[in-house]
Design an enzyme around this catalytic site. Structure first.
Site, mmCIF file in Angstrom:
data_model
loop_
_atom_site.group_PDB
_atom_site.id
_atom_site.type_symbol
_atom_site.label_atom_id
_atom_site.label_comp_id
_atom_site.label_asym_id
_atom_site.label_seq_id
_atom_site.Cartn_x
_atom_site.Cartn_y
_atom_site.Cartn_z
ATOM 1 N N HIS A 1 0.840 -1.201 0.000
ATOM 2 C CA HIS A 1 0.000 0.000 0.000
ATOM 3 C C HIS A 1 0.876 1.253 0.000
ATOM 4 O O HIS A 1 1.978 1.266 0.541
ATOM 5 C CB HIS A 1 -0.976 0.008 1.184
ATOM 6 N N ASP B 1 -0.166 4.432 1.085
ATOM 7 C CA ASP B 1 -0.441 5.435 2.112
ATOM 8 C C ASP B 1 0.313 5.151 3.402
ATOM 9 O O ASP B 1 0.721 4.009 3.682
ATOM 10 C CB ASP B 1 -1.940 5.536 2.383
ATOM 11 N N ASP C 1 6.437 0.539 7.329
ATOM 12 C CA ASP C 1 5.042 0.266 6.983
ATOM 13 C C ASP C 1 4.583 1.225 5.890
ATOM 14 O O ASP C 1 4.171 2.336 6.173
ATOM 15 C CB ASP C 1 4.176 0.429 8.226
ATOM 16 N N GLU D 1 -4.964 1.587 2.685
ATOM 17 C CA GLU D 1 -4.919 0.457 3.622
ATOM 18 C C GLU D 1 -4.990 0.940 5.064
ATOM 19 O O GLU D 1 -5.608 0.295 5.918
ATOM 20 C CB GLU D 1 -3.642 -0.357 3.398
ATOM 21 N N GLU D 2 -4.359 2.085 5.341
ATOM 22 C CA GLU D 2 -4.275 2.560 6.723
ATOM 23 C C GLU D 2 -5.621 3.011 7.281
ATOM 24 O O GLU D 2 -5.753 3.202 8.489
ATOM 25 C CB GLU D 2 -3.256 3.699 6.835
ATOM 26 N N GLU E 1 2.241 -7.413 3.380
ATOM 27 C CA GLU E 1 3.110 -7.017 4.478
ATOM 28 C C GLU E 1 2.976 -7.964 5.670
ATOM 29 O O GLU E 1 1.933 -8.577 5.888
ATOM 30 C CB GLU E 1 2.769 -5.601 4.932
ATOM 31 N N HIS F 1 4.296 2.793 12.812
ATOM 32 C CA HIS F 1 3.367 3.814 13.288
ATOM 33 C C HIS F 1 3.965 4.649 14.427
ATOM 34 O O HIS F 1 3.244 5.433 15.057
ATOM 35 C CB HIS F 1 2.036 3.218 13.757
#
Length: 456
Positions: free
Chosen positions: A107, A109, A140, A174-175, A202, A410
């Protein structure tokens, strides 16, 4: 200690920890990372800020289209929702038998940042003298997508070509749940036309020569509970007010949450086997320009919860019953809805078979064994786009081919080491080689993907 001094303390600890970790664990190669083309392409991608909640995917798509052209991959952009593009790169296989394809998913984003808490600007992709690259998305999951591309460059350079079609996907959102990205794509004719056999997505940073592989994940239920009641003056009592009813539910939810947490604390169950419930917002009151009206009891109050449900048989039905009868019963003038709820029609969450009955698992195990590593199958606590593939009956495995890097997904000062990135590319190259060369027969979709687990 105030919040600003607390932030400074955290930064100091992270710097010292990373320095010690690197000196002890990260091997050094002769390459100058500043001159390494793969590392520089990775850093260029990291410098493109695709930040939720309003990412601009245009610059990322332009960069990736340029990469596809350089590598020699066909590319097309799909858009199921405006301003949320999905890029498909394709390397056609040599077989005429229309073998199920391999999909490599990542992804575009990334989650928001609090820039003042970072050692270096989060989108500068600053690299220090130890090869640590600080950037949002460095773990990520922009690292995974770039490892796919760099591995393909190596495969092409040595004249290798796949037997089955190979697709590299770059998806949005995705997030924030993925519904407008993979969610729409999974239900499209474009996805059906890919004839997917396996999706790689992932996973997690791994340690001690073992790669963690997600073969399933908890169902993501983003639950909003509403309570209703009559409005009234703040100086009096009356039964069944909206606030009273909601707080009764919150008490019940907290008691359940504590029971699940205690199972983990006592070592009776690991985190992936319990239901996780966390409060994320509380909304109530009559707003004024400088706050809220303090002498009016609100007629509507609501609260939001992030609920993660293990993919165990009957667990979905158990939680649905608990929510309807205890957490938001109609008898107390309450209702509820889900902004996101991942499950199949029967309420379960499918998982990929993670043993040698599934050839994709066997091939993955063989690939990492070349690097003296093993696989550790796990149910992910978080959510990924893999669930959309599994819900279509397609095998999906989550692996991030990076070891021995501090886990900072994150987090502030998210970091990837350039040397570990280069090592990971070699692992991904071997995985793609084995997957793309595999021409054997596959079990049926039902034999590769189970509706749920009888137990964990």
């Amino acid at each position: 200690m105030n919040s600003r001094s607390a932030c400074r303390s955290v930064v100091v600890v992270v710097v010292v920890w990373l320095g010690c970790f690197c000196q002890e664990s990260w091997s050094r190669g002769p390459e100058d990372l500043e001159q390494n083309a793969a590392v520089q392409r990775f850093r260029s991608y990291l410098r493109i800020p695709t930040v939720q909640p309003e990412p601009d995917y245009g610059p990322a798509i332009a960069f990736l289209l340029g990469q596809a052209q350089e590598v020699g991959l066909a590319a097309r952009v799909l858009e199921f929702v405006a301003k949320k593009p999905l890029l498909v790169m394709t390397w056609k296989g040599s077989s005429q038998q229309k073998l199920p394809s391999v999909i490599l998913n990542s992804h575009m984003d990334v989650v928001p940042v609090e820039e003042e808490k970072w050692i270096y600007p989060p989108f500068a992709a600053h690299m220090d003298e130890d090869g640590n690259i600080f950037a949002r998305g460095s773990q990520d999951m922009k690292v995974v997508g770039m490892m796919y591309l760099e591995a393909i460059r190596l495969l092409k350079a040595r004249g290798w070509a796949p037997v089955r079609d190979l697709h590299v996907l770059w998806v949005p959102d995705e997030e924030i749940g993925g519904n407008d990205g993979w969610g729409k794509f999974a239900e499209s004719q474009e996805f059906a036309d890919l004839n997917a056999g396996i999706v790689l997505d992932e996973g997690h940073i791994s340690y001690n020569q073992t790669y963690i592989v997600d073969y399933g994940e908890k169902a993501m239920w983003w639950l909003v509970i509403q309570a209703f009641g009559g409005t009234g003056h703040g100086s009096i009592y009356f039964d069944n007010s909206a606030s009273e009813n909601l707080f009764k539910s919150i008490a019940s939810i907290n008691a359940f949450r504590e029971s699940q947490m205690n199972l983990v604390k006592a070592g009776i169950k690991p985190l992936e086997e319990v239901v996780v419930v966390n409060s994320v917002f509380l909304k109530s009151g009559s707003p004024t320009p400088d706050g809220f009206t303090m002498n009016i009891q609100p007629s509507v109050v609501e609260a939001g919860f992030d609920v993660r449900v293990p993919p165990v048989a009957e667990m979905g039905a158990f939680m649905n019953k608990r929510i309807a009868e205890e957490w938001a019963p109609k008898s107390r003038n309450m209702s509820y809805y889900f902004t996101v709820k991942t499950e199949t029609k029967n309420g379960d969450v499918p998982v990929t078979i993670a043993d040698d009955s599934n050839p994709w698992w066997t091939l993955l195990k063989k690939a990492v064994s070349k690097f003296n590593s093993t696989l550790s199958p796990e149910i992910a606590n978080g959510a990924s786009d893999s669930r959309f593939a599994r819900m279509q009956g397609v095998s999906a495995l989550g692996i991030t081919a990076i070891q021995d890097v501090p886990f900072l997904i994150h987090s502030d000062n998210e970091v990837m080491n350039g040397y570990e990135f280069l090592k990971g590319i070699k692992v991904v190259e071997e995985i793609i080689d084995l997957y793309g060369s595999f021409s054997g027969s596959l079990p049926s979709a039902r034999e590769q993907v189970s509706e749920t687990l009888s137990t964990l």
